[in-house]
Structure formats: C-alpha cells, structure tokens
Write a protein that holds these residues in place. Structure first.
Motif, PDB file in Angstrom:
ATOM      1  N   GLY A  97      17.460  37.599 -29.825  1.00  0.00           N
ATOM      2  CA  GLY A  97      17.358  36.517 -28.837  1.00  0.00           C
ATOM      3  C   GLY A  97      18.660  36.377 -28.083  1.00  0.00           C
ATOM      4  N   GLY A  98      18.580  36.132 -26.793  1.00  0.00           N
ATOM      5  CA  GLY A  98      19.793  36.014 -25.968  1.00  0.00           C
ATOM      6  C   GLY A  98      20.750  34.995 -26.558  1.00  0.00           C
ATOM      7  N   ALA A  99      22.024  35.392 -26.667  1.00  0.00           N
ATOM      8  CA  ALA A  99      22.989  34.513 -27.332  1.00  0.00           C
ATOM      9  C   ALA A  99      23.463  33.387 -26.427  1.00  0.00           C
ATOM     10  CB  ALA A  99      24.181  35.328 -27.799  1.00  0.00           C
ATOM     11  N   VAL A 100      23.454  33.645 -25.131  1.00  0.00           N
ATOM     12  CA  VAL A 100      23.926  32.613 -24.209  1.00  0.00           C
ATOM     13  C   VAL A 100      22.757  31.687 -23.880  1.00  0.00           C
ATOM     14  CG1 VAL A 100      24.951  32.179 -21.944  1.00  0.00           C
ATOM     15  CG2 VAL A 100      25.641  34.170 -23.266  1.00  0.00           C
ATOM     16  N   ASN A 101      23.071  30.411 -23.810  1.00  0.00           N
ATOM     17  CA  ASN A 101      22.000  29.456 -23.572  1.00  0.00           C
ATOM     18  C   ASN A 101      21.536  29.516 -22.120  1.00  0.00           C
ATOM     19  OD1 ASN A 101      20.233  27.334 -23.741  1.00  0.00           O
ATOM     20  ND2 ASN A 101      21.818  25.789 -23.444  1.00  0.00           N
TER      21      ASN A 101
END
Lengths: 395, 451
Positions: free
Chosen positions: B439-443
């Motif tokens: 899952g993408g780490a940056v929000n």
C-alpha cells in the motif's frame, strides 16, 4: 431470517475469518524476512539506530538539527554537539547519538518507550541527554508540514508485529492531517492566542509590521522580522503538547531508572533584540523561565545554555554570527557554540567546577584531541543580516 | 437488529462517521437536510406554480450559497479588499480561514443529492418524505456520503426503509467489492500517486519521457482512486442490503468523449443531464443550443470539481472535445475493430491530456507541463532526472486494468462469484497481500473527497 440462513452466515463468516487470520500470521513472517528491513530503511530514518544506540551507549544524545549544524563559511570543525560531548566525557563513557532535523520530544518519547530497561554497558546508569529547543513548543513546529511524515516514522518505533506496522502505514493509521489542515491550525493560533504585547496577537503584530514597512528597510529584514514574530511569538502553558511530551519523557526515564539531562538550546536573542528590542525578548525569556521551572519541578537535571552565546566572550562584536542561519531564526550554531554547549553538558554530568584540576586536565585533553583552532575564521565575510538590522525596525 | 430501529442505527452511524471529523460540518449537513425537507414539503402542499417555484428556488439558492461559502468563497474573493478587511476583523476572520483551508468533505455530493430531491418533488416525480429524520438518512447515508455515487431519492430512499434480512449473498458480494475497491485504491492508485507527485513537485527537472509517464500514470491514478472508492461504497452499502448504483463502466473502452461521460462518474453525468442539460435545451433544439448546453454542463462540472481556474479549464476542454467528437468525428470508424481501437485510443488520449489541468496546482504549472509534453522545453540546460516506477506499481496497474477492462464482462463481485473456490481465493489473497505489503506509504486522501 431463517435459522438455516443465519447458520450459513455464521459458518461462512468465521471460516473466512480463520483463513484470513492464518494467512496474516504467515504473511507477517514472510514480510519480516523479506521486505521489512528495506521498509525500515526507506521510511524510518533512525529506527535502525535506536536499538544499537541504546544497547551500546552509556550516554544517548537525542537531538534535532542543532546537534549537527555546520557552517561551511566559517567553521573549522564539523563535530556535532554529541561528538564534542564524547571528547569531554572520554572513552569511559560511550556517547551514542540519535539525531534528525525536525525531530521533537513527541518522537523521542516514542523512542524511549520502545527501548527496554537496559543497564549501561559499563555498569553505571544510562544517561539520556536531550536538547530542548524552545521553538518546538510553538505553532510553527507543532503544525509543521513535516509532521505527517514524522508521525509515519514514529509508527516504526514500536515492537508490534512488522506486518501490523506496514498495515498502519499503508492505511495511514496515524496523525496524518495534511499540510493545509496544519496550516489552518497554525494560522488560527497566530490569530487567536493572546500575547502580552500591545498588538495582542502574532497576526496583528505581523500586520503592523507590514503596514510600517517602508523602502528604507531591506525586504529581507522585513521577512526575517516576520519570521521571528511567528517563531517566537507564543506563550508556553501547561497544556502545551510538547511540554506534556517532555514531562512524559521525564516520567519514562524515572521508571526506567535512567538519568535525564535537558539542555536548553540558546535561541538567537541577539537578532531578536536587534529587531524588536525587549518586546520579543520578554516573551522568549518568560518561556525560558517557565520551562526551567517545570524541569526543576520534574526533578530533571538542567544544563542551562540559554544565555550561552551572550555570555561567551569570544569576539563580542559578532555574537550574532554564532548562528549559521542569518536570515531565519534557527538553533543552528557554529562550532564555538556547539563545543561550548557540549562542554557545559559534560561539566554538569561530571559534576566538575571549571577551576578543578580534573576539569583543567579534561580541557587540555580535548584541545589536544582537536588539534585545530576551534575559532571561526572571522576574515571570511558571511552574508550577515547583521549590518542591515543595526538600526532595528519599528518597535 | 429489529427492522424498526435499523434505519435509526444507520442514521446514527452516518452522523457519527461525518461528525467525528468535524462536528460543525455535521451540523451544516443537518441544516441542508432540514431545509430541503421543509421546502419540498411546502412546495408539494401548494398547487400554485409560483409558490412551488419559490420554494424550489429558495432551497436551491440556499444550498448553493452554502456550497459557495464553503467551497468557492476564497477562490472568488482571492486577495481582494473585501477578503483583506474581513480577515482583519476578528469577528469575520474565521470565515476567510475556513474558506481558505477547509472544505467540508463531500459537500458537493450531498448538496447535489439533496437538490435532486427538491427538484424531483417539484416535477412530481417523487412524493416528499413526511419524517424529517428519515430524510436525514437519505442525505447522510455514510457509504456514499463523502464521494458518491450521487443517488436519487426514488432508488435509495425505498431501499433504506424496505424490510431487509441479511443475506449471505449480499455479505459475499459486499466483502468482495470492499476488497477489490481497497486493492484499486491502496495498491494501485496510491502507488501511482507516489510517482506522479514526484514529478509535479519538481516538474521542471524531469525529462520529456518522464512528463509523459507522469501524465499517463495520473490518468489511472484518478480513475482507480475514484473507482476504488465507488466500489467500496457499493460494498459497504451491500452489507446493509443497499444496492448503490454503478459509478463507472469501463470508461477506457469508450469510443468517443460523449460515450466516455456515459461511463465515467455516471451518477454525476446523469445528474447534470437531468438537472442542467435537458432543462437548458439538450440535444433537441439545434446545434447552437446543444453546444451551449454542453459547454454549460462542462463548465459547471469543472467548477464542481474544484474552486480553481485549472478545473474550469479541465471542464471546458472536455466540453470542447465533446463537441469535436460529436460534430467532427461522429461515428467514423466505429464499425470495424481497428477503427474502434483507434477511437478508444483517441478518447483515452483526449482525457489524459485534459487531466493535466486537473492535476496542475496552477494554470502556470499546467501550461508548463503541456510545453514539456510537446518538447517545447530546453531539455539541454541542466541534468534532468528520470521518473521511474517500481516493478510492483506496473504489476498492480496491469492487473487492475486487465481485471477491470478486459476479463470481466460483469462487475467484479459477480465475476469473482462465478470462479472456482481455489481461483477465487488465489485472487483474494493476491489482493490482500498487495494491500497489506505494498500500500502506498504516503498519505493520498481520496481525490474526490475534496469535491
């Protein structure tokens, strides 16, 4: 609903849940063995340092950018405060440093919670040395745009199963308020929090500054003055988030039976005074007194470096140049101050008086080890704001 | 749960969900709901046309004023004298601050949904709800509250209050949609967002190929972000036995821009069709009126997407391309497979290019990126960076696209249901792994949350 339908749903739900749970257990192991270390490296800048620092060090220096600031214009030494501290304490006490720009007590608290109650490798109690930056209690730091990534990083300061940390990160299960929301809170603070000055708030003060700006003033000075108001124009109270974090740090250290040293980082009072006279200084000084009284109340050892640059008699005409950032309020010092800070910390930790023969011996050992002139080269002209603000601005 | 309290529980959950973020905004939604409920009843009670019109426009104008205040006020005032003086007074400063920094999530969605109810009652298509609290649930039903689909009263309201006993099939389909939507959002869209953001943070320092890559990836980021959310909304709805409408239907298989908008954000397109396009004249009053109606719809649609001039450009450019396809390209090439392929390519390309306005922080940045895309940029001046995407980003994009556009003739949940247990679980566990480990780490909040 029919009984058979109800039974079907229950069986379906629990059987699927069991499969997923088993899968997650396996996946946690796979993740731990494969991707975990690269994720730690990618997303947590100091996680790997924590375990090694706490198990190897007698003294753990926790700091932000002030620890490692280095002025390439004038510095002849590039040692950090922690490096200097190691020189003063000698090889009997191992100093380990955990440093990153923008770190604050909230993150240090998470780190301390993570570490087990280790005893010192050399048998004595472990000592935590933490640089307290007054500005960290202000809205600019509390609502910094970097805070979301700091909070994401803090997810890794935990002993929970690696997969769970990865899930928290992927699903953004932390304080992930975006920059705009943080900006709103910061501006709201500036607009609503009262200050003991005629202008009442940071916003009104800044507005007045803009109104009074005229062409005889350098625009950069104007920008700098605005920054000083925003960075130091706040009053720390008992509910301040960072103060609460510092208090929790004091508690954790007490529980773990560790020594705790807070050293107060000196803000650039010199430029603040040049810009606003006593007006801003009185606010800064009140915050300093408040912090010091709290630290004493909590029973923390305090190394008071607040007036250090001014007390330092070196080149009295150029006190402002001890700060490597001339156009913005930071606690980035050249090697003179970094060394002097370390010296004071060591003196306090070793409980030595400046005139004691033991301390004199340490001083000469350190000077010998450095084998360099530890004074800035004043003949190099820095891009000083100093000459531009000599007359001050609207007070 | 007893049938009688089921809807009360759903209402409480919806308001808790929305108010948890900011209680003031829940109060705003409550106000909108009560206003529209009251106005619709008033207009229904009268048989005098002018009275009925008054109540309809009364509700619409207040709804739109609130939308304007919270979403467009800052954009409209900019740095004007009025904005400055309002900000200087402590009694009005909060309004400027609010407009500048915060938009109530989903305000455009629930405002449009609520307006459609008032208009439907005015037209006689719906009978107004007597109970204001029941009406509040229609406006606030949480799975579709913050980013749609924008449901119509006739469809949603009936389901909310119909007798329902949980069915295993609904749970299965709901669960599948939730997982599939989560996969598209977290594993596909968020990973693509990481690549696109890198480019837009420093667009001047990237190569020509990088600017094309970022533009290409943003197209799929927006799609999978919003499609993923819509699927999750449908999945969550199904867990309560509510069948929400499909918001997307394989948009990249569209052969023309008009067809594309029949397949993309269907609930908004149909809203614009029913409440703006047709009332203004639609396609039955000649080319001039048609062109005007189309441009008005796309202008409004652009503005609906965001209080920024870039969004107006996005809307208008889509409107112009719509007319170009309609009047110039027509049905040319749609009869043979090669022609159809080219038409699809062209439609996707048109959409991709207009999205530069959608993504740009400002018109300057958007035009800069256009200059880069056509090579009108001095690439020799400095050492440029190459934008790259990690292997898993390509893999998930490929999987998402193939699943979505080529394999499934049906919607995801139905297709999964038809496969063998083994294959089904292979797919589930693949998606679960992708979500949990990659899952993408940056929000990246849902793109459509801000609308």
């Amino acid at each position: 609903m029919k009984l058979s339908e109800k039974r079907n749903i229950v069986v379906w739900f629990w059987s699927r849940l069991l499969i997923v749970l088993l899968f997650l257990l396996g996946l946690n192991e796979v993740y731990k063995q494969t991707l975990w270390s690269s994720d730690v490296q990618k997303y947590s800048r100091v996680r790997n340092r924590i375990d090694s620092a706490f198990s190897a060090g007698d003294v753990i220096y926790l700091g932000e950018s002030s620890n490692t600031s280095f002025n390439p214009w004038t510095d002849t030494l590039n040692q950090s405060i922690g490096d200097f501290l190691q020189l003063y304490l000698g090889q009997n006490k191992k100093v380990e440093q955990i440093t990153h720009e923008g770190y604050h007590p909230g993150l240090f608290l998470e780190m301390l919670n993570l570490t087990p109650d280790l005893n010192s490798v050399s048998g004595s109690k472990k000592t935590i040395v933490l640089g307290v930056n007054m500005r960290t209690c202000g809205p600019t730091a509390i609502f910094s745009g970097n805070e979301a990534s700091n909070q994401r990083e803090a997810l890794f300061y935990s002993n929970r199963p690696p997969l769970l940390t990865r899930i928290y990160m992927g699903l953004h299960f932390y304080d992930n308020r975006n920059e705009l929301e943080r900006e709103r809170l910061k501006v709201q603070w500036w607009r609503t929090r009262e200050l003991p000055v005629k202008e009442k708030t940071v916003k009104l003060w800044n507005d007045k500054l803009a109104r009074n700006f005229d062409s005889s003033m350098h625009p950069d000075v104007m920008h700098m003055a605005g920054a000083y108001i925003k960075e130091f124009g706040f009053i720390i109270n008992d509910q301040n988030q960072r103060l609460l974090d510092l208090e929790k740090i004091a508690l954790v250290c007490k529980q773990k039976n560790w020594n705790l040293v807070f050293h107060i980082l000196p803000p650039n009072r010199y430029h603040a005074e040049r810009l606003f006279g006593d007006k801003l200084l009185s606010i800064m000084d009140a915050n300093y007194e408040f912090l010091k009284s709290k630290f004493k109340l909590w029973g923390v050892t305090v190394v008071d470096n607040y007036y250090l640059p001014e007390a330092n008699q070196l080149n009295a005409e150029n006190k402002g140049t001890f700060y490597t950032d001339q156009w913005y309020p930071t606690e980035h010092y050249n090697s003179v101050i970094r060394r002097a800070i370390a010296e004071n910390i060591a003196k306090t930790m070793l409980n030595e008086s400046p005139r004691s023969p033991n301390w004199q011996a340490i001083q000469s050992r350190v000077s010998g080890a450095l084998q360099q002139n530890n004074y800035p080269n004043w003949s190099i002209v820095m891009p000083l704001s100093d000459s531009l603000i000599k007359t001050g601005i609207q007070r | 749960m007893p049938q009688k309290v089921r809807w009360v529980w759903m209402l409480a959950a919806s308001y808790f969900f929305y108010g948890f973020w900011k209680i003031e905004f829940a109060a705003l939604m409550l106000f909108t709901s009560l206003l529209d409920w009251f106005s619709a009843r008033k207009l229904h009670q009268s048989s005098v046309k002018s009275v009925r019109l008054f109540w309809m426009w009364f509700a619409i104008s207040i709804d739109l004023s609130l939308l304007f205040l919270f979403k467009y006020f800052d954009f409209a005032l900019g740095k004007s004298w009025l904005a400055e003086s309002m900000y200087d007074h402590s009694s009005t400063a909060w309004i400027i601050e609010l407009g500048k920094y915060t938009i109530p999530a989903g305000i455009s969605f629930y405002t449009f949904q609520s307006i459609s109810y008032v208009v439907d009652v005015y037209r006689g298509d719906e009978i107004p709800e007597n109970n204001p609290i029941k009406f509040m649930l229609f406006v606030s039903f949480f799975p579709q509250l913050v980013a749609g689909p924008i449901e119509r009263f006739g469809k949603l309201h009936t389901q909310l209050f119909a007798r329902y006993s949980p069915k295993l099939e609904d749970l299965k389909n709901g669960g599948r949609l939730l997982l599939y939507g989560l996969f598209l959002k977290v594993a596909v869209a968020d990973n693509l967002a990481g690549v696109v953001d890198q480019f837009y943070q420093n667009h001047g320092n990237y190569t020509l190929a990088s600017s094309w890559l970022a533009t290409f990836m943003f197209t799929f980021q927006v799609y999978y972000d919003f499609f993923g959310y819509s699927l999750m909304a449908q999945g969550a709805g199904l867990l309560f036995g509510i069948d929400l409408m499909d918001n997307f239907n394989k948009p990249f298989l569209a052969g023309s821009v008009p067809e594309f908008w029949h397949r993309w954000h269907i609930s908004l397109s149909t809203w614009f069709r029913d409440y703006i396009f047709i009332p203004v004249g639609g396609n039955r009053s000649g080319k001039l009126i048609l062109s005007f109606s189309v441009l008005l719809v796309f202008f409004t649609s652009g503005l609906w997407h965001g209080a920024n001039s870039t969004m107006i450009y996005f809307g208008l450019s889509q409107g112009i391309l719509y007319l170009f396809d309609r009047f110039v390209v027509g049905r040319r090439g749609s009869e043979n497979p090669y022609g159809l392929f080219l038409r699809r390519l062209k439609t996707g390309f048109f959409f991709m290019m207009t999205l530069v306005f959608f993504r740009g922080q400002s018109l300057d940045q958007s035009f800069d990126v256009y200059s880069m895309l056509i090579g009108n940029y001095d690439y020799t001046q400095k050492s440029l960076m190459h934008l790259t995407a990690e292997g898993q980003v390509w893999l998930f994009l490929f999987v998402g696209f193939v699943f979505d556009h080529f394999i499934m003739k049906k919607r995801a949940d139905q297709w999964f249901g038809d496969q063998s247990l083994f294959l089904r679980w292979i797919v589930y566990l693949f998606m679960l792994t992708a979500v949990l480990l990659f899952g993408g780490a940056v929000n990246h909040p849902f793109v459509y949350f801000q609308f």
